[in-house]
Structures are given as C-alpha cells and as structure tokens.
Design a protein around this motif. Structure first.
Motif, PDB file in Angstrom:
ATOM      1  N   ASP A 138      35.822 -17.303  35.033  1.00  0.00           N
ATOM      2  CA  ASP A 138      34.767 -18.525  34.851  1.00  0.00           C
ATOM      3  C   ASP A 138      33.708 -18.238  35.594  1.00  0.00           C
ATOM      4  O   ASP A 138      33.592 -17.526  36.518  1.00  0.00           O
ATOM      5  CB  ASP A 138      35.589 -19.698  35.657  1.00  0.00           C
TER       6      ASP A 138
ATOM      7  N   SER B 221      31.616 -25.359  34.576  1.00  0.00           N
ATOM      8  CA  SER B 221      32.853 -25.615  33.748  1.00  0.00           C
ATOM      9  C   SER B 221      33.535 -26.864  34.033  1.00  0.00           C
ATOM     10  O   SER B 221      34.246 -27.461  33.377  1.00  0.00           O
ATOM     11  CB  SER B 221      33.708 -24.551  33.857  1.00  0.00           C
TER      12      SER B 221
ATOM     13  N   GLY C 153      37.662 -26.721  33.645  1.00  0.00           N
ATOM     14  CA  GLY C 153      37.387 -25.369  33.425  1.00  0.00           C
ATOM     15  C   GLY C 153      38.563 -24.581  33.679  1.00  0.00           C
ATOM     16  O   GLY C 153      39.469 -25.064  34.518  1.00  0.00           O
TER      17      GLY C 153
END
Length: 162
Positions: free
Chosen positions: A33, A118, A122
């Motif tokens: 991420d 995110s 996310g």
C-alpha cells in the motif's frame, strides 16, 4: 421446543466461530500500500519499514479532525519522552493533504509523517482491521508486529513492549 432450537443455534454459533489470530507480520497487500510523504512523494509501507530497519516503531494512525486523536497526543508525547530510542510513525487519515500538514504543525506532532491516500478501506486499513482512530501498533526491531491493536497511547501493553 423453541428453547432447544435457541440453544442449538447458540451452540452451533459458538462452535463455528474461529478465534481471530493476531498477525505478527504484514500482508503483501499492506506492505505494498502506498502513502504520501511530506514532500509529496509516494512510498510503500514496506519502504517505510525498510527505512526503519532494526528499530522499534510505534505506529500512530490518526487525523487532525479526530477529537480522540488530538486528546491522545499528550500521551504520545509522554511516550516519546520516556522512549527516545523508538521511531514514531504517524499515518494520517485526514481528508486532504493540506489539512494533514496543518494538523502536524498545529499540534506539533514530532516523528515521521505519511498520508494514507488509500484511506480506511485501503489495503493497509483492511489488514489492520481499522475501525477506530487513534490506533496504535508496535513493530519490533525484527520487523514483526509486537502489538497489533491499542486505542489509547497510555495502554499498559504499549508501555510494557517499549
């Protein structure tokens, strides 16, 4: 008969529940991420960990609009005074990067700062089962998650691990 059905449903529910294990390492999705640095660059969580290799890391997931996060900042500052050898990584869930940067300045938050582009849902947020902020985690010098979840900076588990 109804009572027996309720008991049966209850017993089956209990037996079918799996105890959720506390992770000791991050998933590939969480590691990959991406976050935004203060200078606007993109960085993966894996790179954040690699930059802090062999260090104990306290992760603080927060936002400048979050009353509980701001209320917990004095406790975080107390941890920083007591544990100077720990790296403090702040992951922001602010709505904008501008609000995030203003919050860092306004509350004089000292440490490494990253914007969670995110968000809650996310890959990183999903992995840590993010349902509340502030959220604290401790990552050991070996890169393993030593404390997966705390919602108070003065949690006794944080103090014991640090």
């Amino acid at each position: 008969m109804k009572k027996i059905n309720y008991i049966l449903i209850f017993v089956l529910s209990v037996l079918s529940c799996k105890a959720q294990e506390t992770p000791t390492k991050f998933s590939e999705a969480a590691l990959n991420d991406t976050f935004i640095t203060l200078d606007g660059n993109s960085i993966s969580f894996k790179e954040i960990l690699e930059a802090n290799k062999d260090k104990t890391i306290l992760v603080d997931v927060w936002a400048s609009w979050c009353k509980d996060c701001i209320g917990g900042m004095p406790k975080v500052k107390n941890l920083q005074k007591a544990h100077k050898n720990v790296t403090y990584v702040f992951l922001s869930l602010d709505k904008t990067q501008e609000a995030w940067k203003k919050g860092i300045e306004k509350y004089n938050v000292q440490g490494q700062h990253y914007f969670m582009q995110s968000g809650w849902k996310g890959p990183f947020g999903e992995f840590i089962q993010l349902d509340w902020i502030p959220r604290y985690m401790v990552i050991g010098q070996n890169g393993k998650i030593n404390l997966f979840k705390a919602i108070e900076a003065d949690d006794i588990k944080i103090k014991k691990i640090l």
